[in-house]
Design a protein around this motif. Structure first.
Motif, mmCIF file in Angstrom:
data_model
loop_
_atom_site.group_PDB
_atom_site.id
_atom_site.type_symbol
_atom_site.label_atom_id
_atom_site.label_comp_id
_atom_site.label_asym_id
_atom_site.label_seq_id
_atom_site.Cartn_x
_atom_site.Cartn_y
_atom_site.Cartn_z
ATOM 1 N N MET A 1 -46.204 -0.343 89.809
ATOM 2 C CA MET A 1 -45.490 -1.597 90.109
ATOM 3 C C MET A 1 -46.002 -2.737 89.235
ATOM 4 S SD MET A 1 -43.112 -3.046 91.657
ATOM 5 C CE MET A 1 -42.745 -4.498 90.713
ATOM 6 N N GLY B 1 -48.030 -10.177 100.253
ATOM 7 C CA GLY B 1 -47.471 -9.597 101.476
ATOM 8 C C GLY B 1 -48.025 -8.230 101.759
ATOM 9 N N VAL B 2 -47.697 -7.692 102.936
ATOM 10 C CA VAL B 2 -48.267 -6.392 103.323
ATOM 11 C C VAL B 2 -47.419 -5.241 102.758
ATOM 12 C CG1 VAL B 2 -49.467 -7.169 105.402
ATOM 13 C CG2 VAL B 2 -47.069 -6.501 105.568
ATOM 14 N N PRO B 3 -48.116 -4.128 102.414
ATOM 15 C CA PRO B 3 -47.397 -2.934 101.956
ATOM 16 C C PRO B 3 -47.144 -1.943 103.100
ATOM 17 C CG PRO B 3 -49.736 -2.747 101.399
ATOM 18 C CD PRO B 3 -49.583 -4.011 102.223
ATOM 19 N N ASP C 1 -54.155 -16.590 95.813
ATOM 20 C CA ASP C 1 -54.148 -15.664 96.953
ATOM 21 C C ASP C 1 -54.840 -16.372 98.113
ATOM 22 O OD1 ASP C 1 -54.510 -13.283 98.721
ATOM 23 O OD2 ASP C 1 -53.997 -12.152 96.927
ATOM 24 N N HIS D 1 -33.153 -2.461 96.671
ATOM 25 C CA HIS D 1 -34.455 -1.799 96.520
ATOM 26 C C HIS D 1 -34.936 -1.224 97.852
ATOM 27 C CE1 HIS D 1 -38.352 -0.749 95.002
ATOM 28 N NE2 HIS D 1 -38.931 -1.474 95.958
ATOM 29 N N VAL E 1 -37.282 -8.142 91.919
ATOM 30 C CA VAL E 1 -37.753 -7.195 90.903
ATOM 31 C C VAL E 1 -37.455 -5.753 91.355
ATOM 32 C CG1 VAL E 1 -39.734 -6.407 89.562
ATOM 33 C CG2 VAL E 1 -39.534 -8.833 90.196
ATOM 34 N N ILE F 1 -41.276 -9.793 94.309
ATOM 35 C CA ILE F 1 -41.646 -8.374 94.454
ATOM 36 C C ILE F 1 -41.820 -7.988 95.922
ATOM 37 C CG2 ILE F 1 -43.504 -6.706 93.949
ATOM 38 C CD1 ILE F 1 -44.024 -8.327 91.348
ATOM 39 N N PRO G 1 -46.106 -10.990 94.356
ATOM 40 C CA PRO G 1 -46.382 -9.732 95.029
ATOM 41 C C PRO G 1 -47.219 -9.950 96.302
ATOM 42 C CG PRO G 1 -47.918 -10.008 93.200
ATOM 43 C CD PRO G 1 -47.210 -11.335 93.399
ATOM 44 N N ASN H 1 -41.723 -6.951 99.653
ATOM 45 C CA ASN H 1 -40.693 -6.228 100.403
ATOM 46 C C ASN H 1 -40.456 -6.811 101.789
ATOM 47 O OD1 ASN H 1 -39.499 -4.072 98.948
ATOM 48 N ND2 ASN H 1 -41.505 -3.043 98.893
ATOM 49 N N GLY I 1 -54.340 -8.787 95.294
ATOM 50 C CA GLY I 1 -53.894 -7.572 95.967
ATOM 51 C C GLY I 1 -53.813 -6.364 95.050
ATOM 52 N N GLY I 2 -53.315 -5.273 95.631
ATOM 53 C CA GLY I 2 -53.211 -4.013 94.895
ATOM 54 C C GLY I 2 -52.318 -4.129 93.674
ATOM 55 N N ILE I 3 -51.215 -4.838 93.794
ATOM 56 C CA ILE I 3 -50.356 -5.103 92.625
ATOM 57 C C ILE I 3 -50.916 -6.281 91.845
ATOM 58 C CG2 ILE I 3 -48.057 -5.855 91.858
ATOM 59 C CD1 ILE I 3 -46.977 -4.606 94.510
ATOM 60 N N ASN J 1 -43.774 -10.296 106.139
ATOM 61 C CA ASN J 1 -43.545 -10.772 104.768
ATOM 62 C C ASN J 1 -42.503 -11.892 104.668
ATOM 63 O OD1 ASN J 1 -45.471 -8.985 104.031
ATOM 64 N ND2 ASN J 1 -44.120 -7.547 102.972
ATOM 65 N N ALA K 1 -47.098 1.815 96.068
ATOM 66 C CA ALA K 1 -47.259 1.778 94.600
ATOM 67 C C ALA K 1 -47.844 0.441 94.160
ATOM 68 C CB ALA K 1 -45.911 2.003 93.937
ATOM 69 N N THR K 2 -48.925 0.488 93.406
ATOM 70 C CA THR K 2 -49.548 -0.745 92.902
ATOM 71 C C THR K 2 -49.613 -0.721 91.375
ATOM 72 O OG1 THR K 2 -51.720 0.283 93.213
ATOM 73 C CG2 THR K 2 -50.955 -1.178 94.962
HETATM 74 N N1 NAD Z 1 -40.413 -4.662 94.502
HETATM 75 C C1 NAD Z 1 -41.050 -3.518 94.364
HETATM 76 O O1 NAD Z 1 -40.599 -2.638 93.641
HETATM 77 C C2 NAD Z 1 -42.361 -3.295 95.063
HETATM 78 C C3 NAD Z 1 -43.184 -2.231 94.656
HETATM 79 C C4 NAD Z 1 -44.406 -2.052 95.289
HETATM 80 C C5 NAD Z 1 -44.794 -2.899 96.329
HETATM 81 N N2 NAD Z 1 -43.969 -3.922 96.694
HETATM 82 C C6 NAD Z 1 -44.356 -4.855 97.751
HETATM 83 O O2 NAD Z 1 -45.295 -5.783 97.219
HETATM 84 C C7 NAD Z 1 -46.088 -6.327 98.293
HETATM 85 C C8 NAD Z 1 -47.555 -6.297 97.937
HETATM 86 O O3 NAD Z 1 -48.021 -4.983 97.807
HETATM 87 P P1 NAD Z 1 -49.583 -4.675 97.487
HETATM 88 O O4 NAD Z 1 -49.719 -3.203 97.406
HETATM 89 O O5 NAD Z 1 -50.041 -5.507 96.353
HETATM 90 O O6 NAD Z 1 -50.265 -5.198 98.834
HETATM 91 P P2 NAD Z 1 -51.776 -5.671 99.045
HETATM 92 O O7 NAD Z 1 -52.006 -5.774 100.501
HETATM 93 O O8 NAD Z 1 -52.702 -4.810 98.254
HETATM 94 O O9 NAD Z 1 -51.808 -7.126 98.382
HETATM 95 C C9 NAD Z 1 -51.072 -8.177 98.889
HETATM 96 C C10 NAD Z 1 -51.826 -9.444 98.617
HETATM 97 O O10 NAD Z 1 -51.058 -10.518 99.155
HETATM 98 C C11 NAD Z 1 -51.982 -11.456 99.668
HETATM 99 N N3 NAD Z 1 -51.353 -12.364 100.623
HETATM 100 C C12 NAD Z 1 -51.083 -12.174 101.931
HETATM 101 N N4 NAD Z 1 -50.541 -13.294 102.454
HETATM 102 C C13 NAD Z 1 -50.474 -14.204 101.454
HETATM 103 C C14 NAD Z 1 -50.025 -15.538 101.372
HETATM 104 N N5 NAD Z 1 -49.531 -16.181 102.435
HETATM 105 N N6 NAD Z 1 -50.112 -16.148 100.184
HETATM 106 C C15 NAD Z 1 -50.603 -15.513 99.098
HETATM 107 N N7 NAD Z 1 -51.058 -14.251 99.129
HETATM 108 C C16 NAD Z 1 -50.993 -13.605 100.289
HETATM 109 C C17 NAD Z 1 -53.070 -10.607 100.320
HETATM 110 O O11 NAD Z 1 -54.258 -11.358 100.517
HETATM 111 C C18 NAD Z 1 -53.214 -9.508 99.278
HETATM 112 O O12 NAD Z 1 -54.216 -9.819 98.334
HETATM 113 C C19 NAD Z 1 -45.717 -5.489 99.513
HETATM 114 O O13 NAD Z 1 -44.789 -6.193 100.291
HETATM 115 C C20 NAD Z 1 -45.066 -4.253 98.923
HETATM 116 O O14 NAD Z 1 -44.184 -3.625 99.816
HETATM 117 C C21 NAD Z 1 -42.766 -4.121 96.088
#
Ligand code: NAD
Ligand code: LMR
Length: 358
Positions: free
Chosen positions: A273, A123-125, A79, A222, A191, A162, A121, A164, A56-58, A139, A269-270
């Motif tokens: 983060m 889940g959906v953003p 993933d 958070h 986190v 991580i 990390p 959300n 994913g993005g993070i 999520n 944010a990726t």
């Molecule tokens: N804690 C923080 O400070 C913080 C900061 C930024 C984002 N986030 C959260 O992090 C999460 C991910 O963000 P992102 O930008 O990387 O999203 P993203 O969509 O770019 O990447 C998420 C990845 O998770 C994968 N995924 C989905 N279901 C899955 C499963 N069952 N098992 C394993 N992988 C799975 C997807 O295939 C994808 O590659 C979001 O929920 C976002 O809100 C938290």
């Protein structure tokens, strides 16, 4: 064209076998069916780290930063999509860690077996107009499934969560672990490092300092008002005007939304983060190694307030969280903020607990 010598032939054959492994067996471990092993030999000292949601993005920049970390000897990238490409790509970096990729639910257990730290990390953003809580429906289920895997395959691992809404996903993880009897509150950390990273940056801008010299404790949780920067405790000590305090508190609490709006539908944010997650995981690894005085803010099971979970400074060590620090003296502005934060946090915690207990 010059013919390769027989020594060179052997070397090329070794590299080819490496690129197209039949069924590679890691020394001392059984190889998962269809798993992508990008180096057959490991064994150098260090910790085993898994990233769940690694494509994913993070996940991608975080995987890259963990590959650079000299404390990591084995890096598992899991993933439900695209891990073969990400794993092949990252495995070409000439750093120590052995990288292995795992794709889809049927490889989750192989991805988790033997891990010291699991970073999640997955889940959906958010998109513009959404709150972090709007991500709960999707999520919560993802985090629950991944934590069931952790409870089964690496119940002693330190978990860095991580996904959300963190204010609810950490209670979800705790409930999953309680249900199967593996819960150790010292090893489960939400986190919140990005809030600290942002606070250090924004406060440094106002004070005209290098952000690396600034330390701002950020407590609570958070999301929105639950993110409570303690600007009266900034180091180096400084005096901020009421206008600066209002501006900084608002910017720190809404830093995530600032990025979501700027990305205009392309996620949240990726990169910052991934940086924050790598910094936090490094602190956990240094704690595991036995370094003294490793202190960071995190959202953990806590008795600092009447709530069962709260973010504050914690000391990290061989067992995970070794000490949780109280909030210290708060001014009137921070006490008001704390009451607002607790009210919202209580609901988010209950929502997470009910999701698993239902
Ligand atoms: N804690 C923080 O400070 C913080 C900061 C930024 C984002 N986030 C959260 O992090 C999460 C991910 O963000 P992102 O930008 O990387 O999203 P993203 O969509 O770019 O990447 C998420 C990845 O998770 C994968 N995924 C989905 N279901 C899955 C499963 N069952 N098992 C394993 N992988 C799975 C997807 O295939 C994808 O590659 C979001 O929920 C976002 O809100 C938290
Ligand atoms: O704001 C978001 O949705 C992502 C993350 O929690 C952040 O603070 O950037």
């Amino acid at each position: 064209m010059q013919q390769p010598t027989s020594g060179a032939n052997q070397r090329i054959a070794r590299i080819a076998a490496h690129l197209h492994p039949p069924t590679l067996q890691i020394e001392g471990e059984s190889s998962g069916l269809g798993r992508m092993d990008c180096r057959a030999k490991g064994g150098s000292p260090g910790f085993k780290v898994a990233v769940l949601g690694a494509a994913g993005g993070i996940g991608q920049p975080l995987a890259m930063l963990m590959k650079i970390n000299p404390l990591v000897s084995v890096l598992h990238l899991y993933d439900v999509v695209n891990t073969p490409g990400v794993t092949a790509d990252i495995s070409h970096m000439d750093t120590n860690a052995v990288v292995r990729g795992f794709l889809g639910q049927q490889q989750l257990e192989d991805a988790l077996a033997g891990m010291d730290i699991v970073i999640i990390p997955a889940g959906v953003p958010r998109k513009p107009g959404m709150t972090r809580d709007d991500l709960f429906n999707i999520n919560a289920g993802i985090v629950k499934t991944l934590c069931e895997g952790i409870a089964k395959c690496c119940p002693k691992a330190i978990v860095n969560l991580i996904s959300n809404p963190v204010n609810s996903t950490v209670p979800i993880a705790a409930e999953v672990f309680k249900k199967v009897g593996t819960y150790d509150p010292k090893r489960l950390l939400g986190v919140t490092m990005l809030d600290v990273v942002r606070a250090n940056t924004f406060v440094a801008e106002v004070l005209g300092l290098d952000p690396r010299e600034v330390d701002v404790p950020v407590v609570g949780g958070h999301a929105g008002v639950t993110i409570l920067p303690l600007l009266s405790q900034v180091k180096p000590s400084c005096s901020l005007t009421p206008t600066e305090i209002d501006y900084l508190t608002d910017r720190i609490q809404n830093g995530g939304t600032e990025v979501v709006e700027a990305k205009a539908g392309a996620g949240s944010a990726t990169l910052s983060m991934a940086y924050a997650a790598a910094k936090f995981a490094d602190a956990c690894l240094r704690g595991l190694r036995g370094d003294a005085g490793v202190i960071e803010c995190a959202y953990v099971a806590s008795t600092v307030t009447e709530l069962p979970f709260f973010a504050s400074k914690v000391r990290l060590g061989r067992a995970g969280i070794e000490e949780i620090y109280s909030l210290g003296p708060l001014n009137e502005y921070e006490r008001t903020g704390l009451e607002k934060a607790k009210k919202e946090l209580a609901g988010s915690i209950q929502k997470g607990v009910s999701f698993v207990r239902k």
